[in-house]
Design a protein around this motif. Structure first.
Motif, short mmCIF file in Angstrom:
data_model
loop_
_atom_site.label_atom_id
_atom_site.label_comp_id
_atom_site.label_asym_id
_atom_site.label_seq_id
_atom_site.Cartn_x
_atom_site.Cartn_y
_atom_site.Cartn_z
N VAL A 167 0.84 -1.20 0.00
CA VAL A 167 0.00 0.00 0.00
C VAL A 167 0.87 1.25 0.00
N GLY A 168 1.90 1.27 0.84
CA GLY A 168 2.81 2.41 0.87
C GLY A 168 3.51 2.63 -0.46
N LEU A 169 3.95 1.54 -1.08
CA LEU A 169 4.61 1.65 -2.38
C LEU A 169 3.65 2.20 -3.44
N SER A 170 2.40 1.78 -3.39
CA SER A 170 1.41 2.29 -4.35
C SER A 170 1.25 3.79 -4.21
N VAL A 171 1.27 4.28 -2.97
CA VAL A 171 1.12 5.72 -2.74
C VAL A 171 2.34 6.48 -3.25
N VAL A 172 3.54 6.07 -2.86
CA VAL A 172 4.73 6.83 -3.26
C VAL A 172 4.94 6.74 -4.77
N SER A 173 4.54 5.63 -5.37
CA SER A 173 4.65 5.52 -6.82
C SER A 173 3.69 6.48 -7.51
N ALA A 174 2.44 6.53 -7.04
CA ALA A 174 1.47 7.44 -7.64
C ALA A 174 1.89 8.89 -7.49
N LEU A 175 2.51 9.22 -6.38
CA LEU A 175 2.94 10.59 -6.13
C LEU A 175 4.23 10.95 -6.87
N GLY A 176 4.83 9.98 -7.53
CA GLY A 176 6.07 10.24 -8.25
C GLY A 176 7.27 10.40 -7.34
N LEU A 177 7.23 9.81 -6.14
CA LEU A 177 8.33 9.94 -5.19
C LEU A 177 9.34 8.81 -5.32
N TRP A 178 8.96 7.74 -5.99
CA TRP A 178 9.89 6.62 -6.15
C TRP A 178 10.89 6.92 -7.26
N PRO A 179 12.17 6.65 -7.03
CA PRO A 179 13.18 6.89 -8.08
C PRO A 179 12.98 5.90 -9.23
N GLY A 180 12.45 6.35 -10.34
CA GLY A 180 12.10 5.47 -11.44
C GLY A 180 10.64 5.10 -11.34
N ASP A 181 10.21 4.23 -12.23
CA ASP A 181 8.81 3.83 -12.28
C ASP A 181 8.64 2.44 -11.66
N LEU A 182 7.60 2.31 -10.85
CA LEU A 182 7.22 1.01 -10.31
C LEU A 182 6.03 0.48 -11.10
N ASP A 183 6.05 -0.80 -11.41
CA ASP A 183 4.91 -1.45 -12.02
C ASP A 183 3.73 -1.32 -11.04
#
Length: 364
Positions: A167-183
């Motif tokens: 769930v946390g990864l889904s949030v940071v990915s949607a917000l564009g906070l993850w370095p690179g793109d997450l599936d």
């Protein structure tokens, strides 16, 4: 009093199944399924609609259970390059407002403090992502105003870290906070956890099962779980909690540099190394009454953990190394995330195996 280990149990799948009447091993093996279901639930809840929103701060609430460990691990994985402040807190801070995003997770639908925090956050206009069971005051506090990510795979609260992390990864990915793109499906993470569950299945002998092997190595010892990098240190903290929860084992977790400043522990490590000497005469040198310590170095980075430990502390350490580069090869995309998740799953399974083998987990 130290619990007595029945190591024959770990080599007998039928006896393990009988001892594990509550299904803790089955629950631990659902890590990959938890990730897939949480990722899909996050999509269904509209978490992806946060894309393009750059929050003033990301606030992750730390509640009893796995949410705290998930928040610490996520914070460590993002590191100092996170473009917005990442705040972990037990309750919603007083300054939260419409520019902030709050992630709230719990396995306890009756957590009244969390319900009050969720009500406060949505009342102040913050974007709230809420993952709790559907019935109860917490869900009611966010009803119609929070993005509700319902847990879909029932597992004991102590074994739901994969869901909370997803769930946390889904949030940071949607917000564009993850370095690179997450599936968005988090399929690579789920696949890595499925592979770890296969390695740790009860039918595998201890020498082929890393969780069983770890449980045997920790038995009748005081574990010192030391991380050589921030995500590994977060996993070490989760490992200590898992050992306490499932096996009644008290462990000390820390960053390797911090651990090295504990002078009495350093002496205990050196004493334990001498006591492992096959030529030691136990009558001339009986050793300490307390269980000897065992250092376990955890690592998720590309570097060799032994070399990192020597560089950061100025000495080598007699330690078990847990650096899953055979499972997640160097150069793999998001290798740090995958290794951290694999290690966390291994500690969950090892703690359950140790709890079963010492009868700390009672048959249902």
């Amino acid at each position: 009093m130290t619990a007595v280990l029945d190591d024959t149990l770990l080599a007998d799948p039928a006896a393990l199944a009988l001892a594990d009447g509550a299904g803790a091993l089955r629950a631990a093996a659902t890590a990959g399924a938890q990730v897939r279901s949480a990722a899909q639930a996050a999509l269904d809840a509209g978490v992806a609609d946060l894309a393009g929103h750059r929050p003033r701060a990301l606030v992750v609430l730390r509640r009893p259970g796995s949410s705290g460990a998930a928040g610490e691990l996520l914070h460590a994985l993002l590191g100092p390059q996170c473009p917005v402040p990442f705040v972990t807190a037990d309750l919603v801070p007083g300054w939260v407002g419409p520019l902030d995003v709050v992630v709230a997770q719990s396995a306890d639908p009756e957590d009244t403090e969390l319900a009050e925090s969720v009500a406060r956050a949505v009342g102040r206009g913050a974007e709230v992502v809420l993952s709790v069971p559907a019935e109860g005051p917490v869900a009611s506090a966010g009803a119609g105003r929070a993005r509700f990510v319902e847990p879909r795979i029932p597992v004991p609260p102590a074994l739901d870290l994969p869901r909370a992390l997803a769930v946390g990864l889904s949030v940071v990915s949607a917000l564009g906070l993850w370095p690179g793109d997450l599936d968005p499906s988090l399929e690579p993470l789920a696949d890595a956890l499925d592979a770890e569950a296969e390695r740790n299945q009860p039918g595998h002998e201890p020498f082929m099962n890393p969780a069983k092997s770890l449980a045997l190595r920790l038995a009748e010892h005081t574990p010192l779980l030391w991380g050589t990098d921030p995500p590994a240190t977060a996993v070490a903290g989760h490992g200590a909690t898992a050992l306490a929860t499932h096996a009644g084992v008290v462990a000390y977790s820390a960053d390797i540099a911090q651990a090295a400043t504990a002078t009495a522990l350093r002496r205990a490590v050196d004493l334990a190394e001498r006591s492992d000497d096959v030529f030691r005469d136990p009558f001339d040198d009986p050793g300490p009454d307390a269980p000897p310590v065992r250092v376990v170095l955890l690592a998720t980075s590309e570097e060799d953990p032994g070399q990192v430990a020597t560089r950061r502390t100025g000495r080598g350490w007699p330690a078990d190394l847990h650096h899953p580069v055979d499972e997640i090869a160097r150069g793999t995309r998001d290798a740090g995330l995958l290794r951290a998740a694999v290690l966390a799953a291994r500690w969950d399974a090892a703690a359950v195996y140790l709890g079963l083998a010492t009868r700390t987990i009672e048959p249902a």
